[in-house]
Design a protein around this motif. Structure first.
Motif, PDB file in Angstrom:
ATOM      1  N   GLU A   1      10.379 -88.398  83.808  1.00  0.00           N
ATOM      2  CA  GLU A   1      10.335 -89.614  82.387  1.00  0.00           C
ATOM      3  C   GLU A   1      11.883 -90.982  82.352  1.00  0.00           C
ATOM      4  N   ALA A   2      13.123 -90.097  82.044  1.00  0.00           N
ATOM      5  CA  ALA A   2      13.565 -90.732  81.830  1.00  0.00           C
ATOM      6  C   ALA A   2      14.779 -90.952  82.884  1.00  0.00           C
ATOM      7  N   ALA A   3      14.608 -91.109  84.449  1.00  0.00           N
ATOM      8  CA  ALA A   3      14.943 -91.415  85.530  1.00  0.00           C
ATOM      9  C   ALA A   3      14.175 -92.482  86.068  1.00  0.00           C
ATOM     10  N   THR A   4      12.570 -92.007  85.814  1.00  0.00           N
ATOM     11  CA  THR A   4      11.623 -93.382  86.244  1.00  0.00           C
ATOM     12  C   THR A   4      11.964 -94.167  84.888  1.00  0.00           C
ATOM     13  N   GLU A   5      12.201 -94.051  83.970  1.00  0.00           N
ATOM     14  CA  GLU A   5      12.484 -95.519  82.816  1.00  0.00           C
ATOM     15  C   GLU A   5      14.119 -96.008  83.399  1.00  0.00           C
ATOM     16  N   ARG A   6      14.967 -95.642  83.435  1.00  0.00           N
ATOM     17  CA  ARG A   6      16.537 -96.254  84.285  1.00  0.00           C
ATOM     18  C   ARG A   6      15.682 -96.703  85.745  1.00  0.00           C
TER      19      ARG A   6
ATOM     20  N   ARG B   1      11.015 -84.349  81.279  1.00  0.00           N
ATOM     21  CA  ARG B   1      11.009 -85.273  80.997  1.00  0.00           C
ATOM     22  C   ARG B   1      11.846 -86.098  81.478  1.00  0.00           C
ATOM     23  N   ARG B   2      13.016 -85.078  82.383  1.00  0.00           N
ATOM     24  CA  ARG B   2      14.046 -85.701  83.357  1.00  0.00           C
ATOM     25  C   ARG B   2      13.505 -87.024  83.948  1.00  0.00           C
TER      26      ARG B   2
ATOM     27  N   GLN C   1      14.279-100.127  84.211  1.00  0.00           N
ATOM     28  CA  GLN C   1      15.431-101.033  83.939  1.00  0.00           C
ATOM     29  C   GLN C   1      16.526-101.765  84.800  1.00  0.00           C
TER      30      GLN C   1
END
Length: 147
Positions: free
Chosen positions: A96-101, A93-94, A104
């Motif tokens: 995935e969140a870093a990849t999405e950031r 999850r961490r 952006q």
């Protein structure tokens, strides 16, 4: 009767023994200073001497054993308890969140580069000779927010 060269031979043997001892002591000091694992094998390899020679040197043998024992007595890093370890799902999850950031930020950087290129183009156009000041300028639709 042949000349007696025994004194020269003994002197050469003493020089070799002294050089060998210096190499062994230097290797031991170097290994200790760099934190290299100290064993009879590693010291022999580093100094270019035989293990049996090291075993037959009481002072060097004692020092190697002392340094080896000291290294064993240093406790290894304590493992992290299971309840404090991040689970695979949490790590995923961490990630995935870093990849999405990152996506952006890449998009925002692209928009900012385009807005900058447009603004620089308008500036160059405005600075051209023969351009009339009353010519309406096209406004950029890109938003340049605070940094």
């Amino acid at each position: 009767m042949p000349a007696d060269n025994s004194l020269l031979i003994v002197a050469a043997a003493r020089r070799r023994a002294s050089a060998t001892r210096r190499r062994a002591v230097a290797a031991l000091r170097r290994m200790d200073a760099t934190g290299t694992a100290i064993t009879f094998e590693t010291v022999a390899r580093e100094a270019g001497v035989s293990r049996s020679w090291l075993y037959n040197q009481p002072d060097l043998r004692t020092e190697i054993e002392r340094l080896r024992a000291r290294r064993r007595s240093i406790p290894a890093a304590r493992p992290v308890p299971d309840r404090q370890r991040a689970s695979d799902a949490s790590l995923l999850r961490r990630l995935e969140a870093a990849t999405e950031r990152n996506r952006q930020l890449e998009s925002e950087n692209r928009e900012l580069r385009e807005a900058l290129a447009l603004a620089l183009g308008e500036r160059r156009t405005a600075d051209l000779p023969g351009r009339r000041d009353d010519t309406p300028r096209k406004k950029s639709s890109a938003f340049i927010g605070p940094c």
